[in-house]
Write an enzyme that holds these catalytic residues in place. Structure first.
Site, PDB file in Angstrom:
ATOM      1  N   ASP A  96       0.861  -1.186   0.000  1.00 24.91           N
ATOM      2  CA  ASP A  96       0.000   0.000   0.000  1.00 24.91           C
ATOM      3  C   ASP A  96       0.895   1.234   0.000  1.00 24.91           C
ATOM      4  O   ASP A  96       2.028   1.158  -0.456  1.00 24.91           O
ATOM      5  CB  ASP A  96      -0.958  -0.039   1.195  1.00 24.91           C
ATOM      6  CG  ASP A  96      -2.285   0.662   0.909  1.00 24.91           C
ATOM      7  OD1 ASP A  96      -2.248   1.884   0.672  1.00 24.91           O
ATOM      8  OD2 ASP A  96      -3.344   0.007   0.935  1.00 24.91           O
ATOM      9  N   ASP A  97       0.409   2.353   0.508  1.00 22.22           N
ATOM     10  CA  ASP A  97       1.241   3.553   0.536  1.00 22.22           C
ATOM     11  C   ASP A  97       2.517   3.305   1.340  1.00 22.22           C
ATOM     12  O   ASP A  97       2.458   2.773   2.453  1.00 22.22           O
ATOM     13  CB  ASP A  97       0.482   4.716   1.184  1.00 22.22           C
ATOM     14  CG  ASP A  97      -0.675   5.208   0.336  1.00 22.22           C
ATOM     15  OD1 ASP A  97      -0.614   5.078  -0.895  1.00 22.22           O
ATOM     16  OD2 ASP A  97      -1.646   5.732   0.917  1.00 22.22           O
TER      17      ASP A  97
ATOM     18  N   GLY B  36       4.666  -0.651  -3.898  1.00 25.55           N
ATOM     19  CA  GLY B  36       3.681   0.001  -3.049  1.00 25.55           C
ATOM     20  C   GLY B  36       2.876   1.000  -3.848  1.00 25.55           C
ATOM     21  O   GLY B  36       2.825   0.945  -5.081  1.00 25.55           O
ATOM     22  N   HIS B  37       2.247   1.945  -3.125  1.00 25.65           N
ATOM     23  CA  HIS B  37       1.389   2.931  -3.778  1.00 25.65           C
ATOM     24  C   HIS B  37       1.972   4.339  -3.725  1.00 25.65           C
ATOM     25  O   HIS B  37       1.271   5.315  -3.966  1.00 25.65           O
ATOM     26  CB  HIS B  37      -0.006   2.932  -3.140  1.00 25.65           C
ATOM     27  CG  HIS B  37      -0.770   1.672  -3.350  1.00 25.65           C
ATOM     28  ND1 HIS B  37      -2.005   1.434  -2.781  1.00 25.65           N
ATOM     29  CD2 HIS B  37      -0.483   0.556  -4.071  1.00 25.65           C
ATOM     30  CE1 HIS B  37      -2.438   0.229  -3.127  1.00 25.65           C
ATOM     31  NE2 HIS B  37      -1.523  -0.320  -3.915  1.00 25.65           N
ATOM     32  N   GLY B  38       3.263   4.458  -3.360  1.00 25.85           N
ATOM     33  CA  GLY B  38       3.896   5.760  -3.373  1.00 25.85           C
ATOM     34  C   GLY B  38       3.809   6.479  -2.036  1.00 25.85           C
ATOM     35  O   GLY B  38       3.540   5.882  -0.992  1.00 25.85           O
TER      36      GLY B  38
END
Length: 407
Positions: free
Chosen positions: A221-222, A243-245
């Protein structure tokens, strides 16, 4: 435009604090030698750990709880202050959570609450053993997810330094920072499989003077997510991916969210993620404010959406699609960002129609699409201020007609 950020110099303050404390003889509380803990991976560490903490916390001189090398099973521990003097935890071993998610009735595993002048270090590992949880954690299974534990929680912690600690395979978020002040997280390693759901590396909210420095985050995730009420924060020298940054938000989902302001993110490398530098708010829902957000000197490697303002954030298509976001965004900059995009849309500024983004700056951007098509830039309800070399050309692409469904 770049106004001065009133960042609290908490790293300097903490350094002085711990140099000063080190000059005083520290009492050592070894969980094995003094409190009977066993590094056999089977015997519960919770009582020896808590007993050591209580004695150390009651000491009128600086104290250190020591967890020696070895593997320990820990069912759950809640470590509360206030303590009478500065306190440290030297974690050298590997601490494992029960693998079965049903062992947890609330989202806590290791929690620090109301502690001041605190340090944790030692190279140890907090292993959440999350693989079983990942299989069952779906968007339909909300009750199950609500009981999954965060690996490490810091609640109402002030003047803290967390160094050289690994968080592995958390069942939910790895590290959660809530209502903290002047806390630095440095040289951390955070790792979970790229498909592990809701395993944000570091999440924070309602905190001031948070620094995240020189850390390596690989998760599902983030890498870092910044919630409401976060102020005067520095993030630098982070490697993120998968991940999501690194994300501001999501925001606007709940009533009475506090403003997010004074966030500087710099000298980071983001690789093979779904997003890079991102701000996300829900359409419809509730109001809020985000200001003085500055992304600088960032390298993107094969990132699907390297630069993104998404005020139509709509994961799993569960949002009020026909309404505008009520969160006000202003004074935001993206400077010296370079690298490659996995998709043609390298820059997306999707702002609210009822409250357009104000003072958004792009300077010295060079992002190339990995494919045959050139990189493009989308703009909705914003007129960015531009300078320096700009690739792609700002606002050169068509605007999407439907809200984002990305997580």
């Amino acid at each position: 435009m770049a106004p001065h950020l009133n960042i609290v110099p908490s790293m300097f303050v903490l350094l002085l604090l711990f140099i000063s404390a080190s000059k005083v003889q520290s009492d050592a509380f070894d969980v094995v030698a003094k409190f009977g803990a066993k590094a056999d991976g089977k015997t519960d560490l919770s009582k020896p750990f808590l007993d050591a903490w209580k004695e150390a916390c009651a000491s009128v001189t600086p104290s250190t709880v020591v967890i020696p090398k070895g593997t320990y099973l820990l069912s759950k521990v809640n470590l509360e202050g206030p303590c009478k003097a500065p306190i440290e935890i030297n974690v050298q071993g590997t601490i494992q959570a029960p693998a079965d998610p049903s062992a947890f009735k609330d989202p806590n595993w290791v929690r620090f609450y109301s502690v001041e002048n605190f340090k944790m270090f030692g190279g140890g590992i907090f292993d959440g053993q999350g693989s079983i949880a990942y299989e069952k954690n779906t968007c339909e299974n909300r009750e199950f997810r609500s009981k999954l534990p965060v690996n490490i929680r810091f609640d109402f912690v002030t003047n803290a330094l967390i160094q050289d600690i690994t968080s592995k395979d958390s069942k939910l978020f790895h590290i959660n920072v809530f209502a903290c002040k002047n806390i630095t997280l440095e040289r951390l390693k955070i790792e979970a499989p790229d498909e592990s759901p809701n395993t944000d590396g570091i999440h924070m909210g309602k905190s001031e003077g948070v620094n995240i420095i020189a850390s390596d985050i690989k998760t599902g995730d983030d890498c870092i997510s910044i919630g409401d009420g976060t102020k005067n924060m520095v993030i630098k020298e982070i490697t993120c991916g998968p991940g999501h940054g690194i994300s501001i938000g999501s925001l606007g989902k709940f009533q009475n969210e506090e403003p997010v302001e004074g966030i500087k993110i710099s000298n980071c490398t983001i690789t093979n993620t779904s997003n890079g530098a991102r701000i996300k708010t829900w359409p419809g829902e509730h109001g809020g404010a985000v200001s003085e957000i500055h992304f600088e000197d960032i390298t993107m490697n094969n990132v699907s959406s390297p630069i993104l303002i998404d005020q139509q954030y709509c994961p799993w298509n569960k949002c009020k699609k026909n309404e505008e976001s009520k969160v006000k965004l202003s004074n935001i900059s993206f400077k010296n960002i370079r690298g490659t995009s996995a998709l043609p849309e390298a820059i997306k500024f999707i702002c609210s129609g009822s409250s357009p983004c104000q003072n958004v700056e792009l300077a010295d951007i060079d992002i190339k699409h990995n494919g045959a098509e050139p990189a493009t830039s989308q703009c909705l309800n914003v007129k960015p201020i531009t300078s320096g070399k700009l690739n792609p050309i700002p606002c050169s692409g068509p605007v999407p007609k439907t809200p984002s469904s990305s997580a």
